[in-house]
Design a protein around this motif. Structure first.
Motif, short mmCIF file in Angstrom:
data_model
loop_
_atom_site.label_atom_id
_atom_site.label_comp_id
_atom_site.label_asym_id
_atom_site.label_seq_id
_atom_site.Cartn_x
_atom_site.Cartn_y
_atom_site.Cartn_z
N GLN A 1 -4.40 -1.87 -8.84
CA GLN A 1 -5.59 -2.42 -8.19
C GLN A 1 -5.34 -2.70 -6.71
O GLN A 1 -6.18 -2.42 -5.85
N GLU A 2 -4.15 -3.24 -6.42
CA GLU A 2 -3.79 -3.52 -5.02
C GLU A 2 -3.70 -2.23 -4.21
O GLU A 2 -4.17 -2.17 -3.07
N LYS A 3 -3.10 -1.20 -4.81
CA LYS A 3 -2.99 0.08 -4.10
C LYS A 3 -4.37 0.68 -3.85
O LYS A 3 -4.65 1.19 -2.76
N LYS A 4 -5.24 0.60 -4.86
CA LYS A 4 -6.60 1.14 -4.71
C LYS A 4 -7.34 0.46 -3.57
O LYS A 4 -7.98 1.12 -2.74
N ALA A 5 -7.24 -0.87 -3.51
CA ALA A 5 -7.91 -1.61 -2.44
C ALA A 5 -7.31 -1.27 -1.08
O ALA A 5 -8.03 -1.12 -0.09
N LEU A 6 -5.99 -1.12 -1.04
CA LEU A 6 -5.32 -0.80 0.21
C LEU A 6 -5.71 0.59 0.70
O LEU A 6 -5.91 0.82 1.90
N MET A 7 -5.83 1.54 -0.24
CA MET A 7 -6.26 2.90 0.14
C MET A 7 -7.63 2.87 0.78
O MET A 7 -7.87 3.53 1.79
N GLN A 8 -8.54 2.10 0.20
CA GLN A 8 -9.90 2.01 0.74
C GLN A 8 -9.90 1.50 2.17
O GLN A 8 -10.69 1.92 3.01
N GLN A 9 -8.98 0.59 2.47
CA GLN A 9 -8.92 0.00 3.81
C GLN A 9 -8.19 0.91 4.79
O GLN A 9 -8.66 1.16 5.90
N LEU A 10 -7.02 1.42 4.37
CA LEU A 10 -6.20 2.21 5.29
C LEU A 10 -6.81 3.57 5.60
O LEU A 10 -6.69 4.08 6.72
N LEU A 11 -7.44 4.19 4.60
CA LEU A 11 -7.95 5.54 4.77
C LEU A 11 -9.32 5.59 5.43
O LEU A 11 -9.87 6.67 5.65
N THR A 12 -9.87 4.42 5.71
CA THR A 12 -11.15 4.36 6.44
C THR A 12 -10.98 3.71 7.81
O THR A 12 -11.94 3.65 8.58
N GLY A 13 -9.77 3.23 8.10
CA GLY A 13 -9.53 2.58 9.38
C GLY A 13 -10.00 1.14 9.44
O GLY A 13 -9.93 0.50 10.49
N LYS A 14 -10.49 0.59 8.30
CA LYS A 14 -10.92 -0.81 8.29
C LYS A 14 -9.72 -1.73 8.48
O LYS A 14 -9.86 -2.85 8.97
#
Length: 360
Positions: free
Chosen positions: A338-351
């Motif tokens: 779950q942590e990795k999924k959330a991190l991917m959403q942030q890192l891969l969008t530049g947020k």
């Protein structure tokens, strides 16, 4: 569309050019060490490669949405798409970017799911500078390593429990202080059964915000949660839920609603441990034949070995401890995922931006 500072939005085809894989019938495969990668991942080995490592592969038809990072030269099959040209982008970053991509949105509206690479190539994607790509990939790969390590620990713990079951449930290994002969008893003389009818869920309007789990004895186990307050099974716990058609069973120690009328709810008769009986049932080598109900006519007549109640309870306690260790690891795994999924959403969008080594 807000573009993060330093990022560009480009068509996917100019970032990672996808190519259809190559035919390789089973009859033409030669034993070797080159992995063959299909839409579902590794499917065998060959003696020749078609693509150099590192590689990124995803499904073209059949299995859509899975993405694989290949660290050795490989043969991509024709059911897959592979990245032919990374256009000077970091291959591992491209792997994570595509892993976060909604391929199914582009799936053909036919009987067999499939994607057309030309449709994918025109999609705009956010691309950071190479140094940021590399840092993002390093961060996410660290999470992947933690996930892989935890998965190995779970597999090892499950194997250890299986070995314990083989020893303890057959009497090959006895605890100190126990020497009485074991009896052979039919399951029907150890367990009472209840029909699930009073406990069947009426609505399929499930939500994680509701309190009561809806159970099946199959692999899914918890189908969802209901807000129904009437007809909750909670009086005689723990219990075993038993699928009368497949003979699959689950140990349940919390209130629940049932999904299927084909379920039997089994409880231990006085003087017997429900946990011990459940674990002994998992050891049975029973082949289901035909579509029929099994508990009353067949399964209840199966004989298991049963020790005295104190020894049953001792064995059950040891196996419960093993279950708790596995459960703790599975909770840890779910947290990592779950942590990795959330991190991917942030890192891969530049947020969320990474700190580059040169900036430290």
């Amino acid at each position: 569309m807000i573009v993060p500072e330093g990022w560009e939005f480009k068509k996917l085809g100019s970032v990672a050019e996808l190519q259809r894989g190559f035919d390789l019938p089973s009859s033409k495969r030669v034993d070797g060490s080159i992995p063959i990668i299909s839409s579902g991942g590794l499917t065998g080995f060959h003696n020749e490669f078609k693509a150099k490592a590192p590689g990124v592969v995803t499904g073209r038809y059949g299995s859509i949405g899975d993405v694989f990072y290949i660290k050795e030269d490989f043969w991509p099959l024709n059911t897959a798409l592979w990245v032919k040209d990374f256009h000077s982008n970091d291959p591992e970053f491209i792997y994570y970017m595509l892993s976060n991509f909604d391929f199914k949105k582009f799936s053909d509206k036919t009987g067999v799911p499939g994607v057309n690479r030309n449709d994918l190539h025109i999609v705009k994607v956010g691309v950071p500078p190479y140094s940021e790509q590399r840092k993002i990939a390093q961060i996410l790969s660290t999470w992947d390593k933690a996930i892989a390590t935890t998965e190995k620990l779970i597999a090892a713990s499950q194997q250890q429990k299986k070995a314990l079951m083989q020893q303890l449930l057959t009497g090959k290994k006895r605890f100190a202080g126990f020497s009485e002969e074991w009896e052979e008893v039919e399951l029907g003389k150890l367990l009472d059964y209840k029909q699930p009818t009073p406990y069947l869920v009426k609505s399929k309007d499930y939500s994680d915000e509701y309190a009561t789990p809806v159970l099946t004895a199959g692999k899914t186990f918890i189908l969802g949660y209901t807000n129904e307050t009437v007809g909750i099974y909670q009086d005689d716990l723990p219990a075993i839920i038993f699928d009368d058609f497949t003979t699959a069973s689950k140990f349940v120690d919390f209130p629940f609603k049932a999904k299927s009328s084909a379920m039997k709810i089994l409880t231990a008769k006085k003087g017997f441990s429900i946990k011990y009986i459940f674990e002994a049932m998992q050891m049975l080598d029973y082949n289901v034949g035909g579509h029929q109900r099994h508990w009353i006519s067949i399964f209840s007549n199966i004989i298991i070995q049963i020790p005295s109640l104190p020894e049953q309870q001792k064995i059950a306690a040891v196996l419960t401890a093993a279950d708790q260790e596995i459960d703790a690891l599975q909770s840890k795994l779910a947290h990592f995922q779950q942590e990795k999924k959330a991190l991917m959403q942030q890192l891969l969008t530049g947020k969320r931006r990474v700190v580059l080594d040169s900036e430290q």
